[in-house]
Structure formats: C-alpha cells, structure tokens
Design an enzyme around this catalytic site. Sequence first.
Site, PDB file in Angstrom:
ATOM      1  N   HIS A 128       0.935  -1.138  -0.039  1.00  0.00           N
ATOM      2  CA  HIS A 128       0.028  -0.015   0.139  1.00  0.00           C
ATOM      3  C   HIS A 128       0.724   1.370  -0.023  1.00  0.00           C
ATOM      4  CE1 HIS A 128      -2.936  -2.995   0.860  1.00  0.00           C
ATOM      5  NE2 HIS A 128      -2.411  -3.343   2.096  1.00  0.00           N
ATOM      6  N   CYS A 129       2.033   1.127  -0.496  1.00  0.00           N
ATOM      7  CA  CYS A 129       2.887   2.393  -0.641  1.00  0.00           C
ATOM      8  C   CYS A 129       3.334   2.701   0.730  1.00  0.00           C
ATOM      9  CB  CYS A 129       2.373   3.517  -1.681  1.00  0.00           C
ATOM     10  SG  CYS A 129       1.828   3.252  -3.224  1.00  0.00           S
ATOM     11  N   ALA A 130       3.336   1.875   1.382  1.00  0.00           N
ATOM     12  CA  ALA A 130       3.577   2.228   2.900  1.00  0.00           C
ATOM     13  C   ALA A 130       4.476   1.086   3.552  1.00  0.00           C
ATOM     14  CB  ALA A 130       2.616   2.174   3.717  1.00  0.00           C
TER      15      ALA A 130
END
Length: 253
Positions: free
Chosen positions: A210-212
């Site tokens: 999640h781009c995290a």
Amino acid sequence: YENLNQIINSNTKIVSITHVSNALGTINPIKPIIEKAKEVGARVLIDGAQSTSHLSINVKELDCDFFTFSGHKMYGPSGIGGLFGKMELLEEMPPYVTGGDMIMQVRLEKSTYAKPPAKFEAGTPPITQVVGLGAAIDYILSVGLQKICTYETQLLNYGTRLLQDIPDLRVIGNAKEKASILSFYMSSVHPHDIVTLLDQDGIEIRGGHHCAQPTMIRFDLPATARASISFYNTFEELDVLAASLKKVAEMFS
C-alpha cells in the site's frame, strides 16, 4: 507519538505527517503534533489525502501551515488535488514551476509574479478535472460529512467484529481513533492470493504494501490485504466479505 519531544526539537524545520493512514486507517493526533512543531518554530504540512472524504476538517483550527488533499480519494477525477497554504508563507515562497498565467510582467531582464495562488499555477489549468472535483465535493457535502463519518464508523466496528471471528486472520491496526480501513493478514495465505480468491466472489479489495513499506516493516509483514469501506457500502456486503474470507481460511487450513 510517545517520542514526540525527541523527534521534534530545535533542529526541526518542517514536520510532514499523514492525517489518516491509508494502510491501517489510524487517525493520527495531528493537533498536538502541530502545537509541538510550533513551539520550536517548525512549519507543518498535513497530508489529508485519506481524511478529507471521511472527516470534517478546519485548517484554521488546526493551525497547520499547509494541507494537501487528492481528488480521486474524494470520488472525483484523478490528476487533481488541492493545496491549502497560509497566505504569508505563499507570498514568501518562490514559484517552483513557471509558465503562462503565473506572471505579472515578463522582461528580458527579469520577471515579476502574480499573487498567490496564481503564482503557483503555471500554464493551462486542468479545467475538466477541477469541474469534476467540484462536483465530487458538492456531492460529499450534500450527503453530509458528519453523517458519512458516523455511518462509516458503524460499518468499521461491525466489520472488525466479523473479521476477528475468522480463524488465522489478524486485523492489522487497532488504533482507538481509526477511519474505515480493514487491513488484515493470514499467516497461511499471501495477501495477493486472498485478493484473487475474493475477486472470484465478486469482492474487490487490495493486497500489497500500500505504498507504505515502513509500516509493513514495523509489523514484520510482507504485505496486508485491505478492505476500504465507504459510505456507499452496506452491512450485508461486510457479511459477504466475512463469508468469503472464511472460505479462504478453510481452503488453506
């Protein structure tokens, strides 16, 4: 947050923080963080991409210097968003891109710039996207942000209870203040496989980091599966989600 006094100190020039985590749904306590940053003279930028369609926000009460949001997270078009900035800071700052409509006068020797916000809006604006975003905002306001927040919280609480009863499923992110995200992990099934199997039941969720990635490292996980709940969802749809996840758990048990 417990280490705030060590993280934000006299060397800090700017604090940039997410309002709501897209990976966990955690609503960060940005008000005291902003106040701490102000104590040391730092500027504050709040990433509100995940919060503007779920929470009522008053930038004057927050006293942040900058606040950004994204159009497609508000049911609007992609390629458009918004930046709030305090006028005195925008007046101080130089433009980061130049072009038509952001100038007052152009000479061979020098140029003078338009007043903010035009100073930062070079070239032809994204006219159709702006119109679409305006329509999306009008729609959200017609439903009512408080109504949206209340209903989404009810959905989140209901969905959390359902998922906690599923064998081998661990809900990731259980902050007291949380937006409508159900991020979870099964030790026996990769999140991408969960996504594929749920898709066969007509259920759309997302799997990945999640781009995290730092968040995934914090929880010692390669990825999570994530169900994003909005005010157009229903309790019955959460029942279908839980039933499908139980099938996945049984398949890999």
